[in-house]
Design an enzyme around this catalytic site. Structure first.
Site, mmCIF file in Angstrom:
data_model
loop_
_atom_site.group_PDB
_atom_site.id
_atom_site.type_symbol
_atom_site.label_atom_id
_atom_site.label_comp_id
_atom_site.label_asym_id
_atom_site.label_seq_id
_atom_site.Cartn_x
_atom_site.Cartn_y
_atom_site.Cartn_z
ATOM 1 N N ASP A 107 0.845 -1.197 0.000
ATOM 2 C CA ASP A 107 0.000 0.000 0.000
ATOM 3 C C ASP A 107 0.882 1.251 0.000
ATOM 4 O O ASP A 107 1.381 1.672 1.037
ATOM 5 C CB ASP A 107 -0.910 -0.016 1.244
ATOM 6 C CG ASP A 107 -1.776 1.235 1.338
ATOM 7 O OD1 ASP A 107 -1.870 1.976 0.334
ATOM 8 O OD2 ASP A 107 -2.362 1.449 2.421
ATOM 9 N N LYS B 229 1.702 8.097 0.501
ATOM 10 C CA LYS B 229 2.202 8.114 1.869
ATOM 11 C C LYS B 229 3.619 8.678 1.900
ATOM 12 O O LYS B 229 4.375 8.480 0.947
ATOM 13 C CB LYS B 229 2.279 6.669 2.412
ATOM 14 C CG LYS B 229 0.962 6.006 2.711
ATOM 15 C CD LYS B 229 1.191 4.593 3.237
ATOM 16 C CE LYS B 229 -0.105 3.837 3.434
ATOM 17 N NZ LYS B 229 -0.953 4.390 4.502
ATOM 18 N N GLU C 270 -7.914 2.653 0.755
ATOM 19 C CA GLU C 270 -8.164 1.630 -0.269
ATOM 20 C C GLU C 270 -8.655 0.309 0.312
ATOM 21 O O GLU C 270 -9.348 -0.442 -0.357
ATOM 22 C CB GLU C 270 -6.872 1.389 -1.077
ATOM 23 C CG GLU C 270 -5.864 0.387 -0.473
ATOM 24 C CD GLU C 270 -5.320 0.791 0.897
ATOM 25 O OE1 GLU C 270 -5.314 1.996 1.190
ATOM 26 O OE2 GLU C 270 -4.919 -0.101 1.675
ATOM 27 N N ARG D 221 -10.848 -0.525 2.588
ATOM 28 C CA ARG D 221 -12.304 -0.687 2.666
ATOM 29 C C ARG D 221 -12.917 -0.959 1.292
ATOM 30 O O ARG D 221 -13.942 -1.614 1.188
ATOM 31 C CB ARG D 221 -12.917 0.556 3.340
ATOM 32 C CG ARG D 221 -12.789 1.845 2.571
ATOM 33 C CD ARG D 221 -13.020 3.086 3.441
ATOM 34 N NE ARG D 221 -11.846 3.400 4.268
ATOM 35 C CZ ARG D 221 -11.822 4.323 5.210
ATOM 36 N NH1 ARG D 221 -12.909 5.039 5.453
ATOM 37 N NH2 ARG D 221 -10.727 4.551 5.910
HETATM 38 N N1 BES Z 1 -2.961 0.336 5.438
HETATM 39 C C1 BES Z 1 -3.315 1.616 5.941
HETATM 40 C C2 BES Z 1 -3.566 1.622 7.446
HETATM 41 C C3 BES Z 1 -2.372 1.348 8.332
HETATM 42 C C4 BES Z 1 -1.696 2.406 8.915
HETATM 43 C C5 BES Z 1 -1.977 0.065 8.633
HETATM 44 C C6 BES Z 1 -0.636 2.156 9.757
HETATM 45 C C7 BES Z 1 -0.912 -0.189 9.477
HETATM 46 C C8 BES Z 1 -0.243 0.864 10.038
HETATM 47 C C9 BES Z 1 -4.608 2.090 5.283
HETATM 48 O O1 BES Z 1 -4.793 1.675 3.975
HETATM 49 C C10 BES Z 1 -4.575 3.582 5.252
HETATM 50 O O2 BES Z 1 -3.733 4.112 4.594
HETATM 51 N N2 BES Z 1 -5.506 4.207 5.955
HETATM 52 C C11 BES Z 1 -5.591 5.618 6.010
HETATM 53 C C12 BES Z 1 -7.040 5.980 5.831
HETATM 54 C C13 BES Z 1 -7.295 7.443 5.676
HETATM 55 C C14 BES Z 1 -6.721 7.941 4.370
HETATM 56 C C15 BES Z 1 -8.781 7.673 5.697
HETATM 57 C C16 BES Z 1 -5.076 6.097 7.354
HETATM 58 O O3 BES Z 1 -5.362 5.460 8.359
HETATM 59 O O4 BES Z 1 -4.359 7.089 7.377
HETATM 60 ZN ZN ZN Z 2 -3.873 -0.078 3.422
HETATM 61 MN MN MN Z 3 -3.924 2.944 2.556
#
Ligand code: BES
Ligand code: ZN
Ligand code: MN
Length: 477
Positions: free
Chosen positions: A251, A258, A330, A332
């Site tokens: 991801d 990110k 992504e 969800r």
């Molecule tokens: N895979 C990430 C969530 C994550 C963050 C897992 C840290 C493990 C450690 C997920 O896909 C994500 O990026 N979520 C975002 C959602 C936001 C953009 C609404 C997040 O949590 O920042």
């Molecule tokens: Zn993710």
């Molecule tokens: Mn993500």
């Protein structure tokens, strides 16, 4: 690690390491003066481990004394962690063989199961890519018990084994584990453990109408795979437990990219998939009389001329439209199609989804506990029991109407990123929009699936979170 029952091994041997458990509040009397003196001097605080030599009958004996603390204060998970700490000691001092001598007097059946589980889990490190790794010697663990304990020892070993399957999958980098290789691993595990695997490629996924899943996968050159695992242990019943695991083999965030520091660990974004795969291995190896179907929508979230973009409006298998506000939300999007498929195409009658879904889960409960969303009290209570058996901590989050309102889109039915507030709740509820009345549990393991340090039965990197709990859940329903 070889765990063996050796009955009546209660003597001390030269050149062998003998382990004794000691309670703080127990007056030990081993009918042996030398040992008694030793034990009295030992401060038997929980998880204090001393290795020493004693001179007895002209022999030099190696001893390991292990503190259990106070008898009524120690939990099963403490014993599991203690097993892990003992393993780490064995590794540190390169000890090949140990004899647990007074185990029966100090631990009951369940505690012995947890000790075995902890010993096996605590031994693990992911160092296969290191050139200077310590040559690992296969260890012999001899337990002075009789065959009445065999089932508990087997169970402890199996629980560790399935969590280690998960850990290995999560720790592998994304250049090694991507959708196709993940599917191949699952096919092999299915053959070994006894479940069926079906793998669907891009064309099939499109035909199924999984536009939401496909949208996330589009930016990568690697083909997405829908991996379906089936175990049919109760032919008489129509009840099927569905397990859906988030399978982002990487991801990057996509166009909502990110920062490097957050991206570097994102090979672990398939921890949910690894948990359901591990659970399936345990369920089929134990031949549970239950029906279970596990689904993983595996893909990568990358950037290219084909990638989906913020502002796009997409459809989903459940025919609800979604406006993309953030391509990093992504997980969800892949999960709604996988959950919808499990309910409508595989006829699961209860469904759990498990996912490294939100940073907000880490903010809420840290790396200590997994936030849960559920629409069904009875089902949740079973998960609660299953989690306490495995020592994994969960906490149910509140579902208020206010959290559902923000899921609505401006130009589409839903939006995929309603903002920071209550982030792990709204992410879970987004998935809840696709389950109808089916009893459903959502587990956000973003904080619990990876450990930053070696401790007890955990080791740095993947924890295998969820595998043992989901296996226990399958047993309980
Ligand atoms: N895979 C990430 C969530 C994550 C963050 C897992 C840290 C493990 C450690 C997920 O896909 C994500 O990026 N979520 C975002 C959602 C936001 C953009 C609404 C997040 O949590 O920042
Ligand atoms: Zn993710
Ligand atoms: Mn993500």
């Amino acid at each position: 690690m070889n765990i063996q029952v050796i009955s009546n091994k209660n003597y001390l041997e030269e050149n062998e390491l003998s382990v004794f458990f000691v309670y703080e509040d127990n007056n030990v009397d081993l009918k042996n003066e030398v040992l008694n003196t030793f034990f009295k001097d030992f401060e038997a605080k929980y998880s204090k481990i001393d290795i020493c030599k004693i001179f007895k009958d002209d022999k030099l004996i190696d001893l390991m004394l292990v503190g259990l603390g106070k008898k009524n204060e120690i939990s099963i998970d403490d014993i599991r962690n203690l097993g892990g700490n003992i393993s780490k000691k064995l590794k540190k001092y390169n000890i090949k063989e140990i004899n647990f001598l007074n185990i029966k007097e100090n631990l009951n059946y369940r505690e012995i199961e947890a000790l075995v589980e902890g010993l096996k889990l605590g031994e693990y490190t992911f160092d296969k890519y290191k050139s200077d790794k310590k040559e690992s010697v296969d260890k012999n663990i001899n337990l002075n018990l009789d065959e009445n304990y065999n089932d508990y020892i087997k169970q402890g070993e199996l629980l560790a084994e399935i969590a280690l399957i998960s850990r290995n999958l999560v720790n592998e980098p994304s250049n090694v584990i991507y959708p196709e290789t993940l599917a191949n691993e699952v096919i092999n595990l299915g053959k070994e453990y006894g479940f069926e695997t079906e793998v669907y490629g891009k064309e099939d996924i499109e035909k199924l109408g999984m536009e939401s899943f496909i949208s996330v996968a589009k930016g990568s050159d690697k083909e997405p795979k829908l991996i379906v695992m089936k175990y049919n242990g109760d032919k008489e019943s129509n009840e099927i437990l569905g397990l859906v695991g988030k399978g982002l083999t990487y991801d990057s965030g996509g166009y909502s990219i990110k920062p490097t520091n957050s991206m570097v660990d994102m090979k672990t974004d398939m921890g949910g998939a690894a948990a359901v795969i591990g659970a399936m291995c345990g369920i089929s190896k134990s031949k549970l009389n239950k029906n279970v179907v596990a689904v993983v929508a595996a893909c990568e979230n990358l950037i290219s001329g084909h990638a989906y973009k913020p502002g796009d409006i997409i459809n989903s298998m459940g025919k609800k439209t979604i406006e993309i506000l953030n391509t990093d939300a992504e997980g969800r999007l892949t999960l709604i199609d996988a959950v919808y498929y499990a309910i409508n195409n595989e006829n699961v009658t209860k469904v759990v989804d498990i996912a490294t879904l939100t940073g907000a889960a880490v903010v809420a409960l840290g790396t200590v506990a997994t936030p849960i969303i559920s629409n069904n009290d009875e089902f949740y209570n079973k998960l609660d029991k299953a989690a306490s058996l495995s020592g994994e901590k969960i906490w149910r989050m509140p579902v208020f109407e206010e959290f559902k309102k923000v899921l609505k889109g401006k130009e589409a039915d839903l939006n995929n990123s309603p903002g920071r507030d209550g982030g792990c709740i709204t992410a879970g509820l987004f998935i809840g929009e696709f389950v109808g009345n089916t009893p459903w549990i959502h587990m956000d393991i973003a904080g619990t699936s990876v450990s930053s340090k070696d401790f007890g039965y955990k080791s740095k990197g993947a924890t295998g979170e969820g595998a043992r709990t989901l296996y226990n859940l399958a047993k309980l329903i």
